[in-house]
Design a protein around this motif. Structure first.
Motif, PDB file in Angstrom:
ATOM      1  N   SER A 173      -5.981  23.048 -35.747  1.00 31.00           N
ATOM      2  CA  SER A 173      -5.024  22.584 -34.747  1.00 31.00           C
ATOM      3  C   SER A 173      -5.454  21.273 -34.106  1.00 31.00           C
ATOM      4  O   SER A 173      -4.654  20.627 -33.433  1.00 31.00           O
ATOM      5  CB  SER A 173      -4.828  23.651 -33.667  1.00 31.00           C
ATOM      6  OG  SER A 173      -6.057  23.954 -33.035  1.00 31.00           O
ATOM      7  N   VAL A 180      -1.502  21.383 -30.824  1.00 22.83           N
ATOM      8  CA  VAL A 180      -2.704  22.052 -30.363  1.00 22.83           C
ATOM      9  C   VAL A 180      -2.475  22.555 -28.928  1.00 22.83           C
ATOM     10  O   VAL A 180      -1.779  21.902 -28.148  1.00 22.83           O
ATOM     11  CB  VAL A 180      -3.918  21.088 -30.430  1.00 22.83           C
ATOM     12  CG1 VAL A 180      -3.788  19.940 -29.436  1.00 22.83           C
ATOM     13  CG2 VAL A 180      -5.224  21.811 -30.247  1.00 22.83           C
ATOM     14  N   TYR A 218      -3.384  26.311 -31.072  1.00 22.07           N
ATOM     15  CA  TYR A 218      -2.684  27.442 -31.676  1.00 22.07           C
ATOM     16  C   TYR A 218      -2.981  28.738 -30.926  1.00 22.07           C
ATOM     17  O   TYR A 218      -2.254  29.715 -31.039  1.00 22.07           O
ATOM     18  CB  TYR A 218      -3.131  27.626 -33.136  1.00 22.07           C
ATOM     19  CG  TYR A 218      -2.577  26.627 -34.129  1.00 22.07           C
ATOM     20  CD1 TYR A 218      -1.826  25.519 -33.733  1.00 22.07           C
ATOM     21  CD2 TYR A 218      -2.815  26.793 -35.482  1.00 22.07           C
ATOM     22  CE1 TYR A 218      -1.337  24.617 -34.654  1.00 22.07           C
ATOM     23  CE2 TYR A 218      -2.332  25.895 -36.425  1.00 22.07           C
ATOM     24  CZ  TYR A 218      -1.598  24.802 -36.006  1.00 22.07           C
ATOM     25  OH  TYR A 218      -1.112  23.913 -36.932  1.00 22.07           O
ATOM     26  N   TYR A 230       3.295  27.457 -38.342  1.00 17.16           N
ATOM     27  CA  TYR A 230       2.516  26.222 -38.299  1.00 17.16           C
ATOM     28  C   TYR A 230       1.526  26.151 -39.470  1.00 17.16           C
ATOM     29  O   TYR A 230       1.331  25.095 -40.079  1.00 17.16           O
ATOM     30  CB  TYR A 230       1.732  26.125 -36.997  1.00 17.16           C
ATOM     31  CG  TYR A 230       2.538  25.823 -35.746  1.00 17.16           C
ATOM     32  CD1 TYR A 230       3.924  25.675 -35.782  1.00 17.16           C
ATOM     33  CD2 TYR A 230       1.909  25.688 -34.516  1.00 17.16           C
ATOM     34  CE1 TYR A 230       4.645  25.404 -34.627  1.00 17.16           C
ATOM     35  CE2 TYR A 230       2.622  25.410 -33.352  1.00 17.16           C
ATOM     36  CZ  TYR A 230       3.984  25.274 -33.413  1.00 17.16           C
ATOM     37  OH  TYR A 230       4.683  25.015 -32.264  1.00 17.16           O
ATOM     38  N   CYS A 233      -9.497  27.218 -38.648  1.00 18.57           N
ATOM     39  CA  CYS A 233      -8.920  27.594 -37.358  1.00 18.57           C
ATOM     40  C   CYS A 233      -8.990  29.112 -37.291  1.00 18.57           C
ATOM     41  O   CYS A 233      -8.443  29.802 -38.160  1.00 18.57           O
ATOM     42  CB  CYS A 233      -7.475  27.122 -37.260  1.00 18.57           C
ATOM     43  SG  CYS A 233      -6.574  27.755 -35.827  1.00 18.57           S
TER      44      CYS A 233
END
Length: 257
Positions: free
Chosen positions: A8, A37, A39, A50, A70
């Motif tokens: 993100s 940003v 997430y 996303y 992430c």
């Protein structure tokens, strides 16, 4: 072999840095979704959407593997990504769990992450299958702290202690940094709790790749893309990976606005 990495924002650059160092011939394409940003405060459905969009953009470069750098996306979207793409999709949760199992001596492991990652119980479920006691804590201020460049000093120490003292009191001997932003606070955490083994996602995933004999060879190309201008990204990009150029892409190239 070319590899795509997405996150993100800033945090995934810690993974980019380690992979670039360990696999210098790999062609690496990185996407930081800085327009959306973080997430970690989004719904699972939004995180999945996303993630599919980011992976779809990187797939356009002909990547042969994707690393989801992430923790929130790894917790919620990994199965959907594997269902939708033919190349291997590697998240950060499993490598982090494997490293924690090697490090812990007393079977008590702390996990910190975004609200979404902690809520998913992704680390907890895997660790408890190995009879590990798990103590979790969301640390929502850590991401903005890192994004603002406040990773050391008194303010950083105060916020780290506010979140982590409770876990330390539980007797943990190992702490999983369940967000790729958090390794940028690793020095501060180590200064405050030098007896704790710290599991860094970026190092865990490199070990995972070596252990599973995944080797990347190419021409050593490096490309970094972001979906919005971010001064904090530029600053930490210079610190973590040097003068690799950053190209901003319009969000409409990834999704329908």
């Amino acid at each position: 072999m070319s590899i795509g990495i997405f996150d993100s924002g800033i945090g995934g650059l810690t993974v980019f840095k380690e992979i670039a160092k360990e696999f210098p011939l790999a062609d690496i394409y990185y996407l930081g979704d800085t327009a959306r940003v973080p997430y970690g405060n989004k719904s699972p459905e939004t995180v999945i959407r996303y993630s599919l969009e980011a992976a779809g953009y990187l797939a356009g470069f002909g990547i042969e593997a994707l690393i989801v750098a992430c923790n929130t996306a790894s917790s919620y979207a990994i199965d959907k990504l594997r269902d939708n793409f033919d190349f291997p999709v590697i998240g950060v949760v499993e490598p982090g769990v494997e490293m924690a199992l090697r490090h812990t001596k007393n079977g008590k492991v702390g996990v910190i992450g975004t609200q979404a990652t902690i809520r998913s119980n992704s680390y907890k479920n895997l660790l408890e299958k190995k009879d590990i006691q798990v103590f979790q804590k969301p640390c929502p201020l850590f991401v903005p702290l890192v994004e603002e460049g406040i990773t050391e000093g008194e303010i950083a120490k105060l916020i780290v202690k506010e979140y982590l003292d409770e876990l330390i009191e539980k007797g943990i001997d190992t702490l999983i940094l369940g967000c790729t932003h958090y390794p940028l606070l690793k020095n501060t955490i180590h200064q405050l709790y030098p007896h704790i083994s710290i599991v860094d996602s970026s190092q865990a995933i490199v070990e995972f790749l070596h252990e599973h004999n995944i080797i990347f060879k190419g021409t050593g190309k490096r490309k970094i893309y972001i979906t919005d201008e971010a001064e904090s990204f530029k600053k930490f990009k210079e610190i973590l990976v040097g003068n690799i150029p950053v190209e901003r892409i319009d969000l409409s190239q990834i999704c329908s606005l």
